[in-house]
Design a protein around this motif. Sequence first.
Motif, PDB file in Angstrom:
ATOM      1  N   THR A  60     -35.041 -78.733 -40.700  1.00 22.32           N
ATOM      2  CA  THR A  60     -35.174 -78.228 -42.065  1.00 22.32           C
ATOM      3  C   THR A  60     -35.786 -79.334 -42.911  1.00 22.32           C
ATOM      4  O   THR A  60     -35.632 -80.521 -42.594  1.00 22.32           O
ATOM      5  CB  THR A  60     -33.814 -77.823 -42.670  1.00 22.32           C
ATOM      6  N   ILE A  62     -42.697 -66.115 -49.040  1.00 19.23           N
ATOM      7  CA  ILE A  62     -43.205 -67.378 -49.592  1.00 19.23           C
ATOM      8  C   ILE A  62     -44.316 -67.046 -50.580  1.00 19.23           C
ATOM      9  O   ILE A  62     -45.356 -66.514 -50.203  1.00 19.23           O
ATOM     10  CB  ILE A  62     -43.743 -68.297 -48.483  1.00 19.23           C
ATOM     11  N   THR A 103     -27.465 -73.588 -51.822  1.00 21.06           N
ATOM     12  CA  THR A 103     -28.782 -72.964 -51.927  1.00 21.06           C
ATOM     13  C   THR A 103     -29.159 -72.603 -53.353  1.00 21.06           C
ATOM     14  O   THR A 103     -30.237 -72.074 -53.583  1.00 21.06           O
ATOM     15  CB  THR A 103     -28.825 -71.687 -51.069  1.00 21.06           C
ATOM     16  N   ARG A 147     -42.242 -73.170 -46.546  1.00 19.92           N
ATOM     17  CA  ARG A 147     -41.550 -72.442 -47.599  1.00 19.92           C
ATOM     18  C   ARG A 147     -41.116 -73.374 -48.731  1.00 19.92           C
ATOM     19  O   ARG A 147     -41.127 -73.003 -49.903  1.00 19.92           O
ATOM     20  CB  ARG A 147     -40.334 -71.737 -46.992  1.00 19.92           C
ATOM     21  N   THR A 148     -40.779 -74.617 -48.406  1.00 20.43           N
ATOM     22  CA  THR A 148     -40.248 -75.544 -49.413  1.00 20.43           C
ATOM     23  C   THR A 148     -41.349 -76.278 -50.165  1.00 20.43           C
ATOM     24  O   THR A 148     -41.369 -76.279 -51.393  1.00 20.43           O
ATOM     25  CB  THR A 148     -39.318 -76.574 -48.734  1.00 20.43           C
ATOM     26  N   GLU A 177     -34.934 -64.560 -55.300  1.00 19.96           N
ATOM     27  CA  GLU A 177     -34.298 -64.598 -53.977  1.00 19.96           C
ATOM     28  C   GLU A 177     -32.792 -64.380 -54.090  1.00 19.96           C
ATOM     29  O   GLU A 177     -32.183 -63.756 -53.218  1.00 19.96           O
ATOM     30  CB  GLU A 177     -34.602 -65.927 -53.288  1.00 19.96           C
ATOM     31  N   TYR A 231     -34.828 -70.804 -41.615  1.00 20.02           N
ATOM     32  CA  TYR A 231     -35.768 -70.192 -40.690  1.00 20.02           C
ATOM     33  C   TYR A 231     -35.600 -70.686 -39.253  1.00 20.02           C
ATOM     34  O   TYR A 231     -36.264 -70.188 -38.352  1.00 20.02           O
ATOM     35  CB  TYR A 231     -37.212 -70.449 -41.124  1.00 20.02           C
ATOM     36  N   GLN A 256     -39.942 -73.701 -42.286  1.00 21.41           N
ATOM     37  CA  GLN A 256     -39.069 -73.923 -43.436  1.00 21.41           C
ATOM     38  C   GLN A 256     -39.686 -74.926 -44.409  1.00 21.41           C
ATOM     39  O   GLN A 256     -39.509 -74.822 -45.620  1.00 21.41           O
ATOM     40  CB  GLN A 256     -37.702 -74.402 -42.941  1.00 21.41           C
ATOM     41  N   GLY A 293     -33.490 -69.317 -46.693  1.00 22.28           N
ATOM     42  CA  GLY A 293     -34.450 -70.333 -46.272  1.00 22.28           C
ATOM     43  C   GLY A 293     -34.111 -70.977 -44.949  1.00 22.28           C
ATOM     44  O   GLY A 293     -34.682 -72.007 -44.584  1.00 22.28           O
TER      45      GLY A 293
END
Length: 508
Positions: free
Chosen positions: A458, A345, A134, A401-402, A360, A392, A398, A390
């Motif tokens: 994901t 986010i 991560t 968020r990315t 984060e 989720y 997810q 991340g």
Amino acid sequence: MNNSSQSIRGILIAIVAIAMSIWLGVSIITSQVETLVQAGVVGVVLICVLLGRRIWVLVPIGVALNIPVIRGLGTTEISEMLFIGFTSLMLLMRRAPMKWKIGELDFWAVAVLVMVAQVYLRNPVGLNIFGAGTVGARPYFMVALAFVTMVFLGMYQIRARDMKWVFWLSALGTLLSGPLNYLRVGLGGGNPADLAAEGPSDPGATDRKGYLNTIATEPARMLSSWRSPLRAVFHPIWAPLVLLTFAAAAYSGFRNTVAMVGLIYLAGICYRGGLAATVISVSMGAVLLGGLAVINVAAPLPPNVQRALSPFPGTWEERYVTQAENSTEWRVEMWKSALFTDYWIQNKVLGDGLGMTADELRRSEEIKARGILSGRSGLTSHQEAIMVNGDYHSGPVQTVRTVGYVGLAVLLLAQIRLAVHTHRLIRRCHGTEWYPVALYFGIPLVIYPIFFVLIFGTFGTAGQALFLGIGMVKMLHANLPVPEFATGRRSKLYQPLLTRNTGAASSH
């Protein structure tokens, strides 16, 4: 000339093998572990040399095994690197069997890659690909690796008959991946990640067995590729296998495994039996579920089975149904917090990138320091720890968020178009000897958009699956000796291939 080249290659390999044997015998006495690792590396290189133009087979086999090997890199990434490296050497020697052709799927692949590139440029994380999963550039490296692999696979010219034994090796690799990962975890080689992010910690929660996932899904995928699952239910040999896959899915305790097995069988029935067979199968499934509910009254099923079946109506114990509902509500709370607040986010339009940002990472350290206390965002510390990572447990959330809502739209459209092209490939192969191969590699790609949106996913995994799926579909489309796709129920497309066509295509 070819016989001469093969003879020279055989002599060189024999010389290297003899030299390795002598070196291995001397070295293993002084340093066993290091010597075995080095011997393994040399052995892999020799296998690549022996494969020659068949080096592409490493990719589907490596993906099927899906076992972590070193510093977070697994058999998938290592097989991709070997494939890219040896193919690049063949390109430099002008011996690579490739033919460049650009199509619609390439456009979608580039569009997804652009979305990944823009979040990397806006949130640079360096070039460290061997750091944590991560933190650092490793997630970007894996996506880029899958993209390059897709480009090479899409250009590769293969012998069609090679797909049959790759089909069996891939199936064997997938079957072995579950037990091998279970042994790896049991021997201290990793953590049982499949238990993470499943819901709030509960000492009385049902036990879940992640190693049963592939044991349930892979036989279902194989069976659906070879024959109609509906007819298999009435066969004395195949019927126990069908029951075994559902039993393994239920006993795993994972609702998403039950859903995946169901989707695989449903797709197989649709392709091999049509609408009527699908309706009959759904009715039979309802009867089977009712039978399990009756059995559960007389002899209660194991807790993990009841939890896995809790989304369906039945006589399941209230505590297990409540556990499953609480797990869902627990995740919905995280999704709402992610999508409707600015705490998690920062840029919902274009995304915050793969992996953790510096902020984060700081939050993660704070959560660890607070222990089990409530989080600052209104969620529990357990939920916050998952949110920071991340994870989720939702493909769309997810992905927002990315790569943001724009990236989510691009990815979903790419998945849908890949599913359409895969469907056309399967229809082209109908009535030919390549139909099982097309179904085996195609069914997961057809059902993946549904699974990704409604069940689990994901962005990193979805992006890699998209690129590798495009590469495989393009390679099969270009090399399998089948007619072009056409609509119409009674099209001549679905007649068996002529022997001369099969022979011509096998001479690539």
